[in-house]
Design a protein around this motif. Sequence first.
Motif, mmCIF file in Angstrom:
data_model
loop_
_atom_site.group_PDB
_atom_site.id
_atom_site.type_symbol
_atom_site.label_atom_id
_atom_site.label_comp_id
_atom_site.label_asym_id
_atom_site.label_seq_id
_atom_site.Cartn_x
_atom_site.Cartn_y
_atom_site.Cartn_z
ATOM 1 N N PRO A 3 -91.858 23.169 -14.684
ATOM 2 C CA PRO A 3 -93.010 23.605 -15.494
ATOM 3 C C PRO A 3 -92.888 23.155 -16.958
ATOM 4 O O PRO A 3 -91.788 23.126 -17.532
ATOM 5 C CB PRO A 3 -92.962 25.124 -15.382
ATOM 6 N N TYR A 4 -94.029 22.834 -17.536
ATOM 7 C CA TYR A 4 -94.114 22.318 -18.902
ATOM 8 C C TYR A 4 -93.405 23.226 -19.904
ATOM 9 O O TYR A 4 -92.655 22.754 -20.764
ATOM 10 C CB TYR A 4 -95.591 22.149 -19.274
ATOM 11 N N LEU A 5 -93.642 24.528 -19.820
ATOM 12 C CA LEU A 5 -93.047 25.448 -20.795
ATOM 13 C C LEU A 5 -91.519 25.501 -20.681
ATOM 14 O O LEU A 5 -90.830 25.713 -21.686
ATOM 15 C CB LEU A 5 -93.640 26.846 -20.656
ATOM 16 N N VAL A 6 -90.980 25.290 -19.504
ATOM 17 C CA VAL A 6 -89.528 25.249 -19.342
ATOM 18 C C VAL A 6 -88.967 24.015 -20.049
ATOM 19 O O VAL A 6 -87.956 24.092 -20.766
ATOM 20 C CB VAL A 6 -89.131 25.267 -17.849
ATOM 21 N N VAL A 7 -89.629 22.878 -19.874
ATOM 22 C CA VAL A 7 -89.189 21.640 -20.541
ATOM 23 C C VAL A 7 -89.289 21.806 -22.055
ATOM 24 O O VAL A 7 -88.386 21.419 -22.801
ATOM 25 C CB VAL A 7 -90.013 20.427 -20.056
ATOM 26 N N LYS A 8 -90.373 22.424 -22.504
ATOM 27 C CA LYS A 8 -90.575 22.635 -23.940
ATOM 28 C C LYS A 8 -89.499 23.568 -24.518
ATOM 29 O O LYS A 8 -88.950 23.310 -25.588
ATOM 30 C CB LYS A 8 -91.970 23.218 -24.172
ATOM 31 N N ALA A 9 -89.178 24.636 -23.809
ATOM 32 C CA ALA A 9 -88.145 25.563 -24.264
ATOM 33 C C ALA A 9 -86.775 24.877 -24.300
ATOM 34 O O ALA A 9 -85.995 25.064 -25.255
ATOM 35 C CB ALA A 9 -88.099 26.785 -23.356
ATOM 36 N N LEU A 10 -86.493 24.068 -23.297
ATOM 37 C CA LEU A 10 -85.235 23.317 -23.276
ATOM 38 C C LEU A 10 -85.183 22.342 -24.447
ATOM 39 O O LEU A 10 -84.145 22.190 -25.105
ATOM 40 C CB LEU A 10 -85.082 22.575 -21.941
ATOM 41 N N HIS A 11 -86.308 21.705 -24.738
ATOM 42 C CA HIS A 11 -86.393 20.774 -25.864
ATOM 43 C C HIS A 11 -86.073 21.500 -27.177
ATOM 44 O O HIS A 11 -85.251 21.019 -27.967
ATOM 45 C CB HIS A 11 -87.799 20.154 -25.923
ATOM 46 N N VAL A 12 -86.681 22.648 -27.392
ATOM 47 C CA VAL A 12 -86.454 23.401 -28.629
ATOM 48 C C VAL A 12 -84.991 23.838 -28.734
ATOM 49 O O VAL A 12 -84.377 23.719 -29.794
ATOM 50 C CB VAL A 12 -87.414 24.617 -28.719
ATOM 51 N N ALA A 13 -84.420 24.328 -27.631
ATOM 52 C CA ALA A 13 -83.017 24.750 -27.650
ATOM 53 C C ALA A 13 -82.093 23.572 -27.989
ATOM 54 O O ALA A 13 -81.170 23.714 -28.808
ATOM 55 C CB ALA A 13 -82.637 25.352 -26.298
#
Length: 136
Positions: A3-13
């Motif tokens: 899911p997009y939000l999981v990738v985005k959260a991983l990116h931010v971390a």
Amino acid sequence: MIPYLVVKALHVACVLLFVGGLFSQAFAVAAGQRGDAGITALVSTWDRRVTVPAILAVWLTGAAIAAEGAWFASPWLWAKLTLVVALTGLHGIQSGRLRRLRRGDPPPAAMRASHTAAFIAASVTIIALLVVLKPF
């Protein structure tokens, strides 16, 4: 597909780990130039184990996010990428300086930690503004 939000959260971390690694490198280079070998060894180990994988993840997840958002034609993204390339290059420069300091080579030409830290902070601030505001 992740899911997009999981990738985005991983990116931010991973961005947080990357930026933290850049700051720690800057201060470790300064400490190494003053003769503190313990700090340079510690930060070099952290860099190999945490910062480098985080950088790779930043680039991979960032590309996935940009592709998902169809943003490759957006000027704000290219402005952001210019700064990310500069920060990635700075990481390479600092890694080389730490490596030379650990080998016992003479300290490289002074790279003031305060100037490096200011560049990192300014770049990250501009990147955040570009990502959130997408001004152009």
